[in-house]
Design a protein around this motif. Structure first.
Motif, PDB file in Angstrom:
ATOM      1  N   VAL A   1      36.737  34.079  35.757  1.00 24.97           N
ATOM      2  CA  VAL A   1      35.612  34.943  36.054  1.00 24.97           C
ATOM      3  C   VAL A   1      35.551  35.148  37.228  1.00 24.97           C
ATOM      4  CG1 VAL A   1      32.944  34.951  35.567  1.00 24.97           C
ATOM      5  CG2 VAL A   1      34.443  34.126  33.882  1.00 24.97           C
ATOM      6  N   LEU A   2      35.470  34.247  38.201  1.00 24.40           N
ATOM      7  CA  LEU A   2      35.429  34.479  39.676  1.00 24.40           C
ATOM      8  C   LEU A   2      36.224  35.551  40.144  1.00 24.40           C
ATOM      9  CD1 LEU A   2      34.344  30.850  40.849  1.00 24.40           C
ATOM     10  CD2 LEU A   2      32.961  32.928  40.836  1.00 24.40           C
ATOM     11  N   ALA A   3      37.538  35.241  39.794  1.00 24.54           N
ATOM     12  CA  ALA A   3      38.671  36.346  40.479  1.00 24.54           C
ATOM     13  C   ALA A   3      38.562  37.576  39.948  1.00 24.54           C
ATOM     14  CB  ALA A   3      40.125  35.638  39.900  1.00 24.54           C
ATOM     15  N   SER A   4      38.299  37.484  38.440  1.00 24.57           N
ATOM     16  CA  SER A   4      37.989  39.100  37.847  1.00 24.57           C
ATOM     17  C   SER A   4      36.999  39.859  38.795  1.00 24.57           C
ATOM     18  CB  SER A   4      37.860  38.924  36.456  1.00 24.57           C
ATOM     19  OG  SER A   4      37.108  40.007  36.076  1.00 24.57           O
ATOM     20  N   PHE A   5      35.824  38.985  38.999  1.00 22.27           N
ATOM     21  CA  PHE A   5      34.482  39.606  39.800  1.00 22.27           C
ATOM     22  C   PHE A   5      34.874  39.877  41.366  1.00 22.27           C
ATOM     23  CE2 PHE A   5      30.563  38.876  41.836  1.00 22.27           C
ATOM     24  CZ  PHE A   5      29.896  40.080  41.876  1.00 22.27           C
ATOM     25  N   TYR A   6      35.631  39.101  41.833  1.00 23.27           N
ATOM     26  CA  TYR A   6      35.667  39.134  43.351  1.00 23.27           C
ATOM     27  C   TYR A   6      36.828  40.141  43.521  1.00 23.27           C
ATOM     28  CZ  TYR A   6      32.327  35.529  44.482  1.00 23.27           C
ATOM     29  OH  TYR A   6      31.348  34.951  44.719  1.00 23.27           O
ATOM     30  N   ILE A   7      38.109  40.044  42.804  1.00 22.62           N
ATOM     31  CA  ILE A   7      39.183  40.706  43.271  1.00 22.62           C
ATOM     32  C   ILE A   7      39.120  42.116  42.928  1.00 22.62           C
ATOM     33  CG2 ILE A   7      41.634  41.252  42.351  1.00 22.62           C
ATOM     34  CD1 ILE A   7      42.218  37.964  42.260  1.00 22.62           C
ATOM     35  N   LEU A   8      38.463  42.427  41.746  1.00 25.54           N
ATOM     36  CA  LEU A   8      38.718  43.861  41.296  1.00 25.54           C
ATOM     37  C   LEU A   8      37.500  44.594  41.983  1.00 25.54           C
ATOM     38  CD1 LEU A   8      38.616  43.571  37.342  1.00 25.54           C
ATOM     39  CD2 LEU A   8      40.324  44.156  38.865  1.00 25.54           C
ATOM     40  N   SER A   9      36.636  44.089  42.418  1.00 22.35           N
ATOM     41  CA  SER A   9      35.745  45.094  43.668  1.00 22.35           C
ATOM     42  C   SER A   9      36.281  44.934  44.815  1.00 22.35           C
ATOM     43  CB  SER A   9      34.416  44.209  43.815  1.00 22.35           C
ATOM     44  OG  SER A   9      34.592  43.057  44.345  1.00 22.35           O
TER      45      SER A   9
ATOM     46  N   VAL B   1      44.851  33.092  56.411  1.00 16.88           N
ATOM     47  CA  VAL B   1      43.538  32.303  56.193  1.00 16.88           C
ATOM     48  C   VAL B   1      43.653  31.072  55.091  1.00 16.88           C
ATOM     49  CG1 VAL B   1      40.882  32.378  55.840  1.00 16.88           C
ATOM     50  CG2 VAL B   1      42.153  34.415  56.790  1.00 16.88           C
ATOM     51  N   VAL B   2      44.162  31.521  54.000  1.00 20.89           N
ATOM     52  CA  VAL B   2      44.209  30.646  52.985  1.00 20.89           C
ATOM     53  C   VAL B   2      45.191  29.393  53.328  1.00 20.89           C
ATOM     54  CG1 VAL B   2      44.892  30.414  50.620  1.00 20.89           C
ATOM     55  CG2 VAL B   2      44.106  32.408  51.262  1.00 20.89           C
ATOM     56  N   TRP B   3      46.455  29.848  53.904  1.00 24.56           N
ATOM     57  CA  TRP B   3      47.356  28.615  54.259  1.00 24.56           C
ATOM     58  C   TRP B   3      46.562  27.978  55.524  1.00 24.56           C
ATOM     59  CZ3 TRP B   3      49.577  28.716  50.504  1.00 24.56           C
ATOM     60  CH2 TRP B   3      50.317  29.887  50.235  1.00 24.56           C
TER      61      TRP B   3
ATOM     62  N   PHE C   1      36.586  36.562  53.369  1.00 26.14           N
ATOM     63  CA  PHE C   1      36.904  37.748  52.536  1.00 26.14           C
ATOM     64  C   PHE C   1      38.319  38.019  51.942  1.00 26.14           C
ATOM     65  CE2 PHE C   1      32.884  38.337  54.836  1.00 26.14           C
ATOM     66  CZ  PHE C   1      31.864  38.392  53.843  1.00 26.14           C
ATOM     67  N   ARG C   2      39.257  37.204  52.189  1.00 24.16           N
ATOM     68  CA  ARG C   2      40.411  37.167  51.590  1.00 24.16           C
ATOM     69  C   ARG C   2      40.426  36.830  50.389  1.00 24.16           C
ATOM     70  NH1 ARG C   2      42.208  40.499  55.029  1.00 24.16           N
ATOM     71  NH2 ARG C   2      43.976  40.590  53.623  1.00 24.16           N
ATOM     72  N   VAL C   3      39.915  37.766  49.532  1.00 22.31           N
ATOM     73  CA  VAL C   3      39.548  37.852  48.059  1.00 22.31           C
ATOM     74  C   VAL C   3      40.581  37.277  47.064  1.00 22.31           C
ATOM     75  CG1 VAL C   3      38.160  38.566  46.109  1.00 22.31           C
ATOM     76  CG2 VAL C   3      37.316  38.761  48.434  1.00 22.31           C
TER      77      VAL C   3
END
Lengths: 220, 221
Positions: B74-82, A9-11, A185-187
């Protein structure tokens, strides 16, 4: 756990991210150009003999340096319209960033101005230059060369600060990354790629600025 | 005049959320600076005394953190960890991001301070038979600390400023509380100004403290 990485998705949306990155760079460049002008004027104010000029410049620097930039951005975009000052998202953000960087650059330029030997100004006077000519053709060029390292680190931190434009929905890199994140949602992938783009760009910027510094150094 | 009275009335109505927000801002900053300093000391020590492998990894860590905007951290830590199953509240994820950001700064400051100490001192310590541990605790660290202290204090002001970014992930600190109040009474000019004023007072005090510490710790030459 149990999360499998899938960058597809990101690509697929990579051109969006690149467009965002480009906008981030543009915002940073325009802001530092205007900010440098503001900073230069303020630095002359800080080193001026007129007490009130000094005080006004000092007041500006002190106020801006002690405020969180996010508050400034939100204030400029959401509160100023109440006073009849209505700017577009990008204009208001660039103006805020310029005023913000101006305060930091003023300190940088002041140190630069103070490092110029007094004798150079006297030499300029001796060959009949006017004070303004001494400034524009002797002091400013020398000072700019001296402060180049600080200038490049300010540029890099301004580039990183452009991420805050996402708070007022300017479609720069962080905003685009957030959009992809919310839609797909590809976080993990989204934020990894976004940070990698920031880190990569910062490294390139630093390398370019170092090259410029090397070009401009007088052989010792 | 009437406007001013109205504004003070609104502040009085909103006093509890504002105070809570202020308390939250202070807790975030304090936690971030404490955790960030502890982590940062390890970072600085690894960068200065680590072997090649450790230095490489810690250097990659600091460069990555310093090259990424704090908001992205901040955003990465919030979204990735969950997403990967580490359950953190927005507050915890945010404080973690700020601590990581803080650690890279403190690490670089400590490295700079340690490397500024003339190598002759380490050699002298070795010559009188001190172990590395003793050299560090009684020769190097006190000098590095003296040099770091003013910057350290100013890092606290940086943390207060960076704490505003946690409003983006929904931590009810001062800025988010102000935004909530504004969405109720539409007094954006007044309440952004008021929030700015509070931030200014906190940061200006910290800055003055930094200057005071600087005066106290410089050795008169």
């Amino acid at each position: 756990m149990g999360y499998t990485l899938n960058f597809a998705v990101v690509w697929r949306n990579f051109d969006q991210l690149l467009a965002g990155l480009l906008l981030s760079l543009e915002l940073a460049f325009v802001a530092i150009l205007i900010g440098a002008a503001i900073g230069l004027i303020t630095a002359f104010g800080l080193t001026s003999r007129h007490v009130w000029l000094q005080r006004v410049s000092m007041l500006y620097v002190t106020i801006i340096r002690n405020l969180p930039i996010l508050v400034l951005i939100l204030f400029a975009y959401f509160a100023l319209p109440q006073l009849g000052i209505r700017l577009g998202k990008i204009e208001s953000f660039v103006a805020t960033l310029a005023i913000y960087s101006g305060a930091y650059l003023a300190e940088v330029f002041r140190a630069g101005l103070l490092s110029i030997p007094q004798g150079l100004k006297e030499a300029g006077l001796a060959i009949g230059l006017k004070p303004m000519q001494i400034r524009t053709s002797i002091i400013i060029p020398l000072m700019l060369r001296n402060v180049l390292p600080s200038l490049s680190s300010t540029l890099i931190s301004l580039f990183k600060d452009t991420s805050l434009a996402a708070a007022i929905a300017v479609p720069e890199l962080t905003f685009e990354a957030r959009k992809i994140n919310v839609e797909s949602f590809r976080v993990v992938e989204t934020w990894l790629v976004a940070s990698a783009l920031y880190v990569f760009t910062c490294t390139i910027l630093a390398a370019i600025m170092r090259q410029i510094e090397r070009r401009l150094t007088i052989g010792r | 005049m009437n406007d001013l009275l109205l504004f003070f009335n609104e502040i009085w109505i909103a006093r509890i959320p504002l105070l809570k927000g202020l308390g939250m801002t202070i807790s975030i900053s304090a936690l971030a600076i404490i955790a960030g300093s502890i982590l940062g000391i390890f970072v600085g020590l690894s960068l200065t005394y680590g072997n090649r492998l450790l230095r490489f990894f810690v250097r990659a860590y600091t460069d990555f953190v310093r090259g990424t905007p704090v908001l992205v951290l901040v955003l990465a830590s919030f979204y990735i960890l969950s997403t990967i199953g580490v359950d953190l509240s927005p507050f915890e994820a945010g404080v973690l991001a700020l601590s990581v950001f803080c650690s890279s700064h403190i690490g670089e400051i400590l490295r700079g301070a340690l490397q500024a100490i003339p190598p002759g001192q380490t050699e002298a310590a070795k010559a009188i038979g001190l172990s590395f541990r003793q050299t560090f605790t009684s020769v190097l660290w006190p000098q590095a600390l003296r040099q770091m202290l003013p910057t350290w204090v100013n890092t606290a002001a940086e943390m207060v400023k960076a704490s505003t970014l946690l409003s983006v992930i929904g931590v009810a600190e001062l800025l988010l509380r102000s935004q909530e109040i504004i969405s109720r009474n539409f007094m954006s000019l007044q309440f952004y100004f008021f929030a700015g004023l509070l931030y200014f007072v906190i940061n200006f005090s910290i800055e003055q403290l930094g200057k005071y510490v600087e005066r106290k710790t410089t050795i008169p030459s």
